[in-house]
Design a protein around this motif. Structure first.
Motif, PDB file in Angstrom:
ATOM      1  N   VAL A 204       2.820  -6.913  -3.516  1.00 22.87           N
ATOM      2  CA  VAL A 204       3.810  -6.370  -2.576  1.00 22.87           C
ATOM      3  C   VAL A 204       4.403  -5.077  -3.132  1.00 22.87           C
ATOM      4  N   ARG A 205       4.719  -5.085  -4.411  1.00 21.42           N
ATOM      5  CA  ARG A 205       5.271  -3.885  -5.050  1.00 21.42           C
ATOM      6  C   ARG A 205       4.286  -2.724  -4.964  1.00 21.42           C
ATOM      7  N   GLU A 206       3.007  -3.018  -5.216  1.00 19.30           N
ATOM      8  CA  GLU A 206       1.991  -1.954  -5.174  1.00 19.30           C
ATOM      9  C   GLU A 206       1.840  -1.412  -3.760  1.00 19.30           C
TER      10      GLU A 206
ATOM     11  N   LEU B   2      -3.079  -4.250   3.886  1.00 15.85           N
ATOM     12  CA  LEU B   2      -3.760  -5.512   3.603  1.00 15.85           C
ATOM     13  C   LEU B   2      -3.296  -6.077   2.264  1.00 15.85           C
ATOM     14  N   THR B   3      -3.045  -5.199   1.305  1.00 13.69           N
ATOM     15  CA  THR B   3      -2.545  -5.612  -0.005  1.00 13.69           C
ATOM     16  C   THR B   3      -1.164  -6.249   0.122  1.00 13.69           C
ATOM     17  N   GLY B   4      -0.291  -5.603   0.906  1.00 13.65           N
ATOM     18  CA  GLY B   4       1.050  -6.142   1.109  1.00 13.65           C
ATOM     19  C   GLY B   4       1.021  -7.475   1.841  1.00 13.65           C
ATOM     20  N   LEU B   5       0.147  -7.594   2.851  1.00 12.45           N
ATOM     21  CA  LEU B   5       0.014  -8.851   3.589  1.00 12.45           C
ATOM     22  C   LEU B   5      -0.426  -9.976   2.660  1.00 12.45           C
ATOM     23  N   PHE B   6      -1.428  -9.686   1.827  1.00 10.44           N
ATOM     24  CA  PHE B   6      -1.910 -10.709   0.904  1.00 10.44           C
ATOM     25  C   PHE B   6      -0.795 -11.112  -0.054  1.00 10.44           C
TER      26      PHE B   6
ATOM     27  N   GLY C 160       2.260 -18.497 -11.239  1.00  5.67           N
ATOM     28  CA  GLY C 160       1.283 -17.418 -11.381  1.00  5.67           C
ATOM     29  C   GLY C 160       0.998 -16.741 -10.052  1.00  5.67           C
ATOM     30  N   LEU C 161       0.901 -17.536  -8.985  1.00  6.61           N
ATOM     31  CA  LEU C 161       0.638 -17.001  -7.653  1.00  6.61           C
ATOM     32  C   LEU C 161       1.812 -16.140  -7.181  1.00  6.61           C
ATOM     33  N   ALA C 162       3.018 -16.576  -7.487  1.00  4.50           N
ATOM     34  CA  ALA C 162       4.210 -15.805  -7.114  1.00  4.50           C
ATOM     35  C   ALA C 162       4.240 -14.459  -7.837  1.00  4.50           C
ATOM     36  N   ILE C 163       3.862 -14.461  -9.110  1.00  5.96           N
ATOM     37  CA  ILE C 163       3.830 -13.210  -9.886  1.00  5.96           C
ATOM     38  C   ILE C 163       2.825 -12.233  -9.279  1.00  5.96           C
ATOM     39  N   VAL C 164       1.628 -12.743  -8.942  1.00  9.37           N
ATOM     40  CA  VAL C 164       0.602 -11.902  -8.322  1.00  9.37           C
ATOM     41  C   VAL C 164       1.102 -11.369  -6.986  1.00  9.37           C
ATOM     42  N   GLY C 165       1.762 -12.246  -6.210  1.00  5.70           N
ATOM     43  CA  GLY C 165       2.296 -11.830  -4.916  1.00  5.70           C
ATOM     44  C   GLY C 165       3.295 -10.696  -5.045  1.00  5.70           C
ATOM     45  N   VAL C 166       4.204 -10.819  -6.003  1.00  5.22           N
ATOM     46  CA  VAL C 166       5.211  -9.774  -6.230  1.00  5.22           C
ATOM     47  C   VAL C 166       4.545  -8.461  -6.639  1.00  5.22           C
TER      48      VAL C 166
END
Length: 271
Positions: free
Chosen positions: A264-266, A111-115, A255-261
Motif C-alpha cells: 500500500v505504501r509503495e 493493482l499493487t495498492g489493491l493487493f 507477515g501478511l499484514a507487513i507485506v500489505g502495508v
C-alpha cells in the motif's frame, strides 16, 4: 545471463515457500507468490507499468496446477462437495473473466495498492477468524449466490489468488466443516486459475514487461513456481499436523499484514 540465474533461483524459492504455506493453511499460495514475484522482478530491474500484472497472471497459472492436485487428493477422500462446485463455479468463472478485463485497465500501482489492501483484510481473517463462526446453515442461492460468486472471481483475478481464503471463509460461515470447506475451495481454485490465466495471456498479449512471457504470464516463472510448490506442499501438510496451528496462523497473519502495508505504501508513494 547472471540475472536469469538469479531469477530462476528466486522463483524456485518463492514456489517452495508458496507450497509450504499452501500445505500449512489450505490456501493456493497466490497470496505469497504475487508479492514475492513482484519484488523479485523489481529487484532484477523489471519495473514497467505492467510488472504487477505479470506477477498476478503467473500466479493464476500456477494455481491451476496446485489446485488440480489438491482437489484430486481431497476427492479421493470424499471431502469435496461437488454440488457446491456445480452451483458456484459458473458464476466464479464469469467473475474471473470480468476481473481479467478490469485488471488490464488498472495501472500497476493501482493493482499493487489493491493487493496490499486485500492482504491487510485477509490478515485480519487469519488472525481473528474462527472455524466455529457461522451465519447460516447452508450456502446461499439465487441472487446472493450470483453476486458472491462473481465477487470471489473478480477479486481473485485481480489479486492472483485461488479463492481459497474467501471460499473457505464463506463456506464455514454457511455451515460447512473446515475440512469440507478447504477441500471444496480447491475446486474454486481450478475455476479461477484456468479462465484467469487465459484472460491474462490474451489481455496482455504483446506486452514484454518480463522476458519469456506469454501476455502477462511468465513461462519460466510458471514452471519453477508450479514445480517447487508441487513438491513442497506435502511437507507443509505434514507440518500442519505437528505444529500449533493457532500460533502459525497468527505469525502468518502478521507477515501478511507487513507485506500489505509495504505494498500500500509503495502504491501511494510510487516508490
Amino acid at each position: 545471463m547472471e540475472d536469469y540465474y538469479v531469477l530462476i533461483l528466486a522463483l524456485a524459492a518463492t514456489g517452495a515457500l508458496a507450497g509450504l504455506i499452501a500445505g500449512l493453511f489450505g490456501i493456493g499460495g497466490g497470496i505469497v507468490m504475487v508479492p514475492a514475484m513482484y519484488y523479485v522482478f523489481g529487484a532484477l530491474g523489471y519495473e514497467g507499468d505492467r510488472v504487477m500484472h505479470v506477477a498476478v497472471g503467473t500466479s493464476l497459472a500456477v494455481i491451476i496446477a496446485t489446485s488440480l492436485r489438491s482437489v484430486s487428493a481431497h476427492a479421493k477422500k470424499g471431502a469435496v462437495d461437488f454440488d457446491v462446485l456445480k452451483q458456484w463455479v459458473p458464476f466464479i468463472v464469469i467473475g474471473t473473466l470480468i476481473g481479467t478485463v478490469v485488471a488490464d485497465y488498472i495501472p500497476s500501482r493501482g493493482l499493487t495498492g489493491l493487493f496490499g489492501g486485500m492482504a491487510l483484510l485477509l490478515s485480519l481473517q487469519f488472525f481473528f477468524g474462527r472455524p466455529s463462526w457461522t451465519l447460516a446453515e447452508e450456502m446461499p442461492g439465487g441472487l446472493p449466490r450470483i453476486l458472491l460468486g462473481n465477487t470471489i472471481g473478480v477479486l481473485s483475478a485481480l489479486m492472483g489468488i485461488g479463492g481459497g481464503v474467501m471460499g473457505v471463509t464463506l463456506m464455514t460461515l454457511c455451515g460447512k466443516t473446515i475440512h469440507r470447506a478447504v477441500a471444496t475451495a480447491a475446486g474454486f481454485g481450478v475455476a479461477i486459475g484456468i479462465p484467469g490465466a487465459l484472460g491474462f495471456i490474451v489481455n496482455g498479449w504483446g506486452s514484454n514487461e518480463v522476458p519469456f512471457s506469454l501476455g502477462y504470464v511468465n513461462m519460466p516463472g510458471f514452471a519453477l513456481l508450479a514445480g517447487s510448490a508441487f513438491f513442497v506442499a506435502p511437507l507443509g501438510a505434514k507440518l500442519a499436523h505437528s505444529l500449533p496451528e493457532k500460533n502459525l496462523k497468527r505469525f502468518f497473519a502478521i507477515g501478511l499484514a507487513i507485506v500489505g502495508v509495504m505494498l500500500v505504501r509503495e502504491a501511494i508513494l510510487g516508490a
